[in-house]
Design an enzyme around this catalytic site. Structure first.
Site, short mmCIF file in Angstrom:
data_model
loop_
_atom_site.label_atom_id
_atom_site.label_comp_id
_atom_site.label_asym_id
_atom_site.label_seq_id
_atom_site.Cartn_x
_atom_site.Cartn_y
_atom_site.Cartn_z
N GLY A 15 0.79 -1.23 0.00
CA GLY A 15 0.00 0.00 0.00
C GLY A 15 0.82 1.27 0.00
CG ASN A 17 1.72 3.17 -5.64
OD1 ASN A 17 2.15 4.15 -6.23
ND2 ASN A 17 2.34 1.99 -5.65
CG MET A 93 -1.46 -7.54 -6.46
SD MET A 93 -0.92 -6.50 -7.84
CE MET A 93 0.30 -7.56 -8.57
CG ASN A 110 -4.59 -1.16 -12.84
OD1 ASN A 110 -4.43 -1.43 -11.64
ND2 ASN A 110 -3.92 -1.80 -13.79
CG HIS A 112 0.83 -2.56 -15.07
ND1 HIS A 112 0.84 -3.66 -14.23
CD2 HIS A 112 1.57 -2.92 -16.16
CE1 HIS A 112 1.54 -4.63 -14.79
NE2 HIS A 112 1.99 -4.22 -15.95
CG ASP A 153 -1.90 -4.91 -15.42
OD1 ASP A 153 -2.50 -4.27 -14.54
OD2 ASP A 153 -1.28 -5.97 -15.19
C1 GAR Z 1 2.84 -1.32 -7.56
O1 GAR Z 1 4.10 -1.43 -8.17
C2 GAR Z 1 1.73 -1.38 -8.60
O2 GAR Z 1 2.03 -0.71 -9.77
C3 GAR Z 1 1.63 -2.87 -8.82
O3 GAR Z 1 1.68 -3.39 -7.50
C4 GAR Z 1 2.56 -2.57 -6.72
C5 GAR Z 1 1.88 -2.23 -5.41
O4 GAR Z 1 2.77 -1.55 -4.55
N1 GAR Z 1 0.44 -3.24 -9.53
C6 GAR Z 1 0.42 -4.19 -10.46
O5 GAR Z 1 1.37 -4.89 -10.71
C7 GAR Z 1 -0.90 -4.35 -11.17
N2 GAR Z 1 -0.77 -5.28 -12.23
P1 GAR Z 1 2.20 -0.89 -3.22
O6 GAR Z 1 1.34 -1.95 -2.53
O7 GAR Z 1 3.41 -0.53 -2.42
O8 GAR Z 1 1.39 0.32 -3.61
#
Ligand code: GAR
Length: 209
Positions: A15, A17, A93, A110, A112, A153
């Site tokens: 989390g 982001n 995910m 989303n 990615h 994605d």
């Molecule tokens: C991030 O890198 C995001 O872009 C990716 O999961 C990570 C979550 O990080 N998402 C994907 O790969 C979607 N296909 P976080 O939990 O630290 O925000």
């Protein structure tokens, strides 16, 4: 009092982001409210971050034997209850079906860690780094896009940025650069979306099917 656009953040893991968005709302850089953080995993640190920020953190786990379609319908029901203007997938995910997406037309965003059309699915950062080590790429990137359907994605691109992979990079250094780019690009994109006049924001939910 002015009512701000409401965001529901969906996150399966750390989390970071979600935290970037929560922080931007808290310090006024992003004129929006995080109405809830939703996770499919009970142990997601994203839920703890929500808790620490005084934001509802909701775990919605898949029940034994529950179909994807039924899970998505239940998820949509709970997310709808938070009355979002934007649903933000920030490290969510789990693939979403139209049973969820159909309730939020044009409202699901989303993030990615790859450029449009590249490296869909999980572990995109690791895969980009492995390709660089094999001499097959010297850069990757980040994108933020709308999620109109079940494409993985994939969808109309709202923002994208290239991130270099240096010859002497470690995976950790590259990953840190990617995450810093994600945090900045996600907040900037939401700033743009949330700056739209209230009358143009989608205020009602409805299945498209
Ligand atoms: C991030 O890198 C995001 O872009 C990716 O999961 C990570 C979550 O990080 N998402 C994907 O790969 C979607 N296909 P976080 O939990 O630290 O925000």
């Amino acid at each position: 009092m002015e009512s701000l656009p409401r965001l529901v953040i969906m996150a399966s893991g750390n989390g970071s982001n979600a935290q970037a968005v929560i922080d931007a709302c808290a310090d006024g850089r992003l004129r929006a409210t995080v109405a809830a953080v939703v996770s499919d995993r009970a142990d997601a640190y994203a839920l703890r971050r929500a808790d620490l920020a005084g934001i509802p953190g909701v775990h919605i786990g898949r029940r034994p034997g529950e179909s994807r379609a039924d899970y998505d319908a239940r998820l949509a029901d709970i997310v709808t209850g938070f009355d979002p203007h934007w649903v933000v997938l920030a490290g969510w995910m789990r693939l979403l079906t139209m049973n969820f997406l159909g309730w939020f037309p044009g409202m699901v965003v989303n993030l990615h860690p790859a450029r449009p059309g590249e490296l869909p699915g999980t572990h995109a950062i690791d895969r980009a780094f492995a390709e660089a080590r094999d001499g097959r790429r010297t850069e990757s990137g980040v994108m933020v896009h709308l999620v109109p359907d079940e494409g993985v994605d994939d969808g109309p691109v709202l923002a994208t940025e290239t991130v270099p992979i240096h010859a002497d990079d470690t995976l950790e250094a590259f990953e840190a650069r990617m995450h810093a780019t994600e945090h900045r690009l996600l907040v900037a994109t939401l700033q743009r979306l949330c700056a739209a006049p209230a009358s143009t924001l989608p205020l009602t939910h409805g299945a498209t099917a």
